[in-house]
Design an enzyme around this catalytic site. Structure first.
Site, PDB file in Angstrom:
ATOM      1  N   VAL A 234       2.494   6.814   7.084  1.00 27.09           N
ATOM      2  CA  VAL A 234       2.289   6.358   5.713  1.00 27.09           C
ATOM      3  C   VAL A 234       2.270   7.574   4.795  1.00 27.09           C
ATOM      4  O   VAL A 234       1.535   8.532   5.034  1.00 27.09           O
ATOM      5  CB  VAL A 234       0.986   5.554   5.562  1.00 27.09           C
ATOM      6  CG1 VAL A 234       0.837   5.070   4.122  1.00 27.09           C
ATOM      7  CG2 VAL A 234       0.971   4.374   6.521  1.00 27.09           C
TER       8      VAL A 234
ATOM      9  N   ASP B  59      -4.942  -8.154  13.794  1.00 27.45           N
ATOM     10  CA  ASP B  59      -5.374  -6.780  14.077  1.00 27.45           C
ATOM     11  C   ASP B  59      -6.464  -6.352  13.086  1.00 27.45           C
ATOM     12  O   ASP B  59      -6.400  -5.277  12.500  1.00 27.45           O
ATOM     13  CB  ASP B  59      -4.180  -5.832  14.008  1.00 27.45           C
ATOM     14  CG  ASP B  59      -4.480  -4.489  14.685  1.00 27.45           C
ATOM     15  OD1 ASP B  59      -3.748  -3.524  14.405  1.00 27.45           O
ATOM     16  OD2 ASP B  59      -5.442  -4.405  15.469  1.00 27.45           O
TER      17      ASP B  59
ATOM     18  N   GLY C  60       0.091   6.375  12.712  1.00 22.03           N
ATOM     19  CA  GLY C  60      -0.326   5.516  13.807  1.00 22.03           C
ATOM     20  C   GLY C  60       0.737   5.468  14.876  1.00 22.03           C
ATOM     21  O   GLY C  60       1.763   6.160  14.805  1.00 22.03           O
TER      22      GLY C  60
ATOM     23  N   ILE D   5      -0.362  10.585   4.486  1.00 17.43           N
ATOM     24  CA  ILE D   5      -1.774  10.209   4.371  1.00 17.43           C
ATOM     25  C   ILE D   5      -2.253   9.400   5.559  1.00 17.43           C
ATOM     26  O   ILE D   5      -3.437   9.076   5.648  1.00 17.43           O
ATOM     27  CB  ILE D   5      -2.028   9.408   3.073  1.00 17.43           C
ATOM     28  CG1 ILE D   5      -1.144   8.159   3.020  1.00 17.43           C
ATOM     29  CG2 ILE D   5      -1.826  10.278   1.861  1.00 17.43           C
ATOM     30  CD1 ILE D   5      -1.443   7.266   1.826  1.00 17.43           C
ATOM     31  N   GLY D   6      -1.358   9.063   6.490  1.00 20.32           N
ATOM     32  CA  GLY D   6      -1.791   8.306   7.663  1.00 20.32           C
ATOM     33  C   GLY D   6      -0.703   8.265   8.707  1.00 20.32           C
ATOM     34  O   GLY D   6       0.488   8.339   8.406  1.00 20.32           O
TER      35      GLY D   6
END
Length: 717
Positions: A28, A146, A23, A20-21
């Site tokens: 993730v 962040d 980076g 789902i993600g």
């Protein structure tokens, strides 16, 4: 990631789902916590970061500290660990991971990208949630470092959730600088000036980043943009952002001041705490005047530049001698005619001059050689570029296919495709279970190269088709889940547990919606699982045969007992009692009425007998007036009868009464009334019979049967 992920982590506890993600630091995935039956998000770190022991130590320490955070606006961390995986060459790597709360929703970045600027009220609500999270984390001693729209989730219920607490801290030593490799460059649009300069950060650095997020929510774009991260970072240090009201017509100028104060170059001029930042926003939205109203960003920038210049000048003045030439100058004494070392100094000076000339000539020759080499290299590069351009002339007509996602409308998808230089073709996807109008797939895939002017086809769901929910009662959870998913439905990751009289423990009792109902494919189905317990049905007052049907899944024993209130062969009670929770197949004792015990009414008046026997049907042999006396009864005392159906027969005889007394003044009318009151209704009159006549005699006297005839003798006045 260079290592293929397993199907599960932590010895099968976390069953990995879809990605789902992704980076620069991690991927993730959704996952099912099989122990607790809930959906979680698992963040798995890049394998190339796992060989750094310092990183692993800090990651563990930070994961532990962040796990202590408990705030509704912070994505919770449930667990952390390491998984030993093998790459294709058979080398083992320790890959750390975090298990986090799964938030179903969108990032603020996706919302702004899809919809542009937020309304003032929405921006306020999101920022209050972010500041609540920062206020709590700063109080707990943790700086986020962040803060950006990509790290802010908005759940489907509208709850603001801040993600990735402490991760930036686990990746650096004491400050986030432009030279570190772990992603500060990637979020340069939200860097505080002190981060850009490589200085230590504190909680006010988070508030600067939060100010940048507020600016972007109000305007639809970040405060600074540039061709590179360094260019953007330079603007954070040395330029003032364009006021939001200059970008969005009609936006109150007070937002300019609030954003400017949060984004002050000098951290001493920013909000000191997240609470003060939050109070200023609430004061403005409630009609008050925020503290930021008096802030001037140009004065802040000028003061900051002056202070930094003074610090640099002081640092330069304090530098020690940098080389031999400076040291010689500092050590040199004034020269004069009477100086005894003048001649020696002259000879030394001449020798030094000769040496310097030789060095200068050598430097010139070296410089010519370098320039010639560079010129030759550039010529070769130009030739190579020309050859590459000739060989790849067709590739100049290619472009990157835009990536379409489920957040985009059909209109936005068309605009992205055509703007990139492609033809747009739209088709319906009848097999999708997603809501109508939702993007499902594209061809060619986003991110691939294709010739400009070629067609990019995009499919959107035509809506889920309806289907009947299959019956999964009695199946185990995995088999039921598989059957429902094959039928085109989504199954809730967590099941509900309930008591069941007939379904064995851990088997499916029912679904919600119920089996047999026709619902759209893709609908979410909740499974109910048997606990192995059941409740005792309430069968009080039911006939025994009917009660047995209700209790057919239990082992029952029947006990008979008298009851004055419960009819014969009806249930008085159960043991355990009604609605008690018991294991399936338990022993139940059913107490059943064998009828009512008839009470003894002999010698009682009929009125008393009726009261004693209650609602039992009564037959009377003999006088039926309430004063009649019962002489016998059938059935006899102590016998059991069905009070609703059986009849008790009583034999009666007249009751006795006392003959009233009289005197010379008693009239006939008054005496007859006394007789009736005593229940003596059988009488005759000898003499005048009008009510005014005087009573002169009565026979018999004393106590007599009520049916005895009384003779009244009268005379006229």
């Amino acid at each position: 990631m260079s290592i293929a992920l397993p199907a599960s982590l932590a010895d099968g506890r976390y069953r990995l789902g879809q990605l789902i993600g992704r980076g620069g630091m991690a991927e993730v995935h959704t996952a099912l916590d099989t122990r607790l039956g809930r959906t979680v998000a698992v963040k798995i770190m890049r394998s190339d970061l796992t060989n750094d022991e310092i990183f692993l130590t800090r990651f563990k320490r930070e994961a532990h500290s962040v796990a202590q955070l408990n705030n509704p606006n912070i994505v919770s961390i449930y667990d952390s660990g390491e998984e030993v995986l093998k790459d294709e060459a058979g080398n083992q790597e320790r890959v750390p991971y975090l298990v986090m709360e799964y938030v179903k929703g969108q990032t603020l970045r996706a919302i702004i990208k899809a919809n542009g600027a937020l309304s003032q009220r929405d921006a306020e609500q999101v920022m209050l949630g972010v500041l609540n999270a920062l206020e709590y984390s700063h109080h707990m001693g943790i700086i986020h470092r962040d803060i950006k729209p990509g790290n802010i989730m908005i759940s489907e219920q509208g709850i603001v959730k801040v993600m990735d607490f402490g991760i930036a801290r686990a990746l650096d030593d004491s400050a986030a600088t432009m030279t570190q490799s772990q992603g500060v460059v990637g979020t340069a649009q939200y860097l505080s000036p002190e981060q850009a300069r490589g200085e230590n950060v504190d909680m006010r650095s988070d508030l600067y980043s939060a100010g940048c997020v507020l600016y972007e929510m109000l305007t639809g774009r970040p405060p600074f943009n540039g061709d590179s991260a360094v260019a953007i970072a330079y603007q954070h240090v040395s330029e003032v952002a364009t006021p939001p009201s200059a970008i969005v017509p009609g936006l109150p100028k007070m937002w300019d001041s609030i954003c400017a104060k949060a984004m002050a170059k000098d951290r001493q001029n920013r909000y000191a705490t997240a609470g003060l930042f939050k109070n200023d926003i609430m004061a403005f939205m409630n009609g008050g005047t925020p503290v930021a109203a008096a802030f001037n960003p140009l004065t802040d920038l000028a003061n900051m530049k002056a202070r930094k210049a003074a610090e640099e000048e002081a640092a330069t003045a304090a530098l020690p001698p940098a080389g031999d030439e400076t040291a010689a100058t500092q050590a040199m004494t004034p020269l004069g005619a009477g100086n005894p070392t003048l001649a020696g100094a002259a000879v030394q000076t001449a020798a030094q001059a000769k040496t310097r000339k030789a060095a200068a000539d050598a430097k010139k020759r070296k410089k010519k050689i370098i320039i010639s080499s560079i010129a030759a290299f550039l010529a070769l590069v130009l030739v190579g570029l020309g050859a590459w351009g000739f060989l790849n002339r067709d590739k100049r007509d290619e472009a990157t296919v835009p990536t379409i996602n489920t957040q985009m409308s059909k209109l936005l998808a068309r605009e992205k495709i055509t703007t990139a230089g492609f033809k747009y073709e739209q088709k319906d996807d009848p097999d999708s279970s997603e809501p109508a109008g939702t993007f499902t797939k594209q061809s060619p895939k986003g991110g691939s190269k294709a010739k400009k002017g070629s067609t990019v086809t995009v499919w959107f769901s035509s809506g889920p088709q309806s289907s009947k929910i299959p019956d999964v009662k009695g199946l185990d959870q995995e088999a039921a889940r598989s059957k429902l998913e094959k039928a085109g439905f989504k199954v809730s990751p967590s099941a509900s547990i309930e008591d069941s009289a007939d379904v064995p423990k851990n088997k499916v009792t029912r679904t919600d919606p119920a089996s047999g109902q026709s619902v759209p494919k893709g609908s979410s189905i909740l499974i109910y699982i048997s606990s192995g317990m059941t409740k005792v049905p309430d069968v009080t007052g039911k006939k025994l045969d009917e009660a047995k049907n209700y209790l057919q899944h239990f082992n029952i024993t029947v006990q008979k007992q008298h009851s004055d209130t419960v009819p014969k062969d009806s249930v008085i009670s159960t043991d355990p009692g009604a609605n008690a929770s018991v294991p399936q197949g338990s022993m139940i004792t059913v107490n059943v009425s064998d009828g009512m015990a008839v009470k003894d009414v002999n010698g009682k008046t009929l009125r008393e007998a009726k009261q004693i026997l209650g609602g039992i049907k009564l037959a009377v042999n003999g006088p039926s007036d309430d004063s009649a006396v019962v002489t016998s009864q059938t059935p006899g005392a102590g016998s059991t009868i069905d009070k609703d159906n059986d009849t008790v027969t009583v034999t009666t005889e007249p009751g006795k009464a006392d003959v009233p007394s009289y005197d010379t003044s008693t009239t006939l009318g008054a005496y007859k009334a006394q007789l009736r009151a005593a229940g003596l209704n059988n009488y005759q009159v000898r003499g005048p019979s009008d009510d005014s006549a005087k009573v002169t005699g009565v026979t018999p006297g004393g106590s007599v049967d009520k049916n005895t005839q009384i003779t009244i003798t009268t005379s006229s006045n």
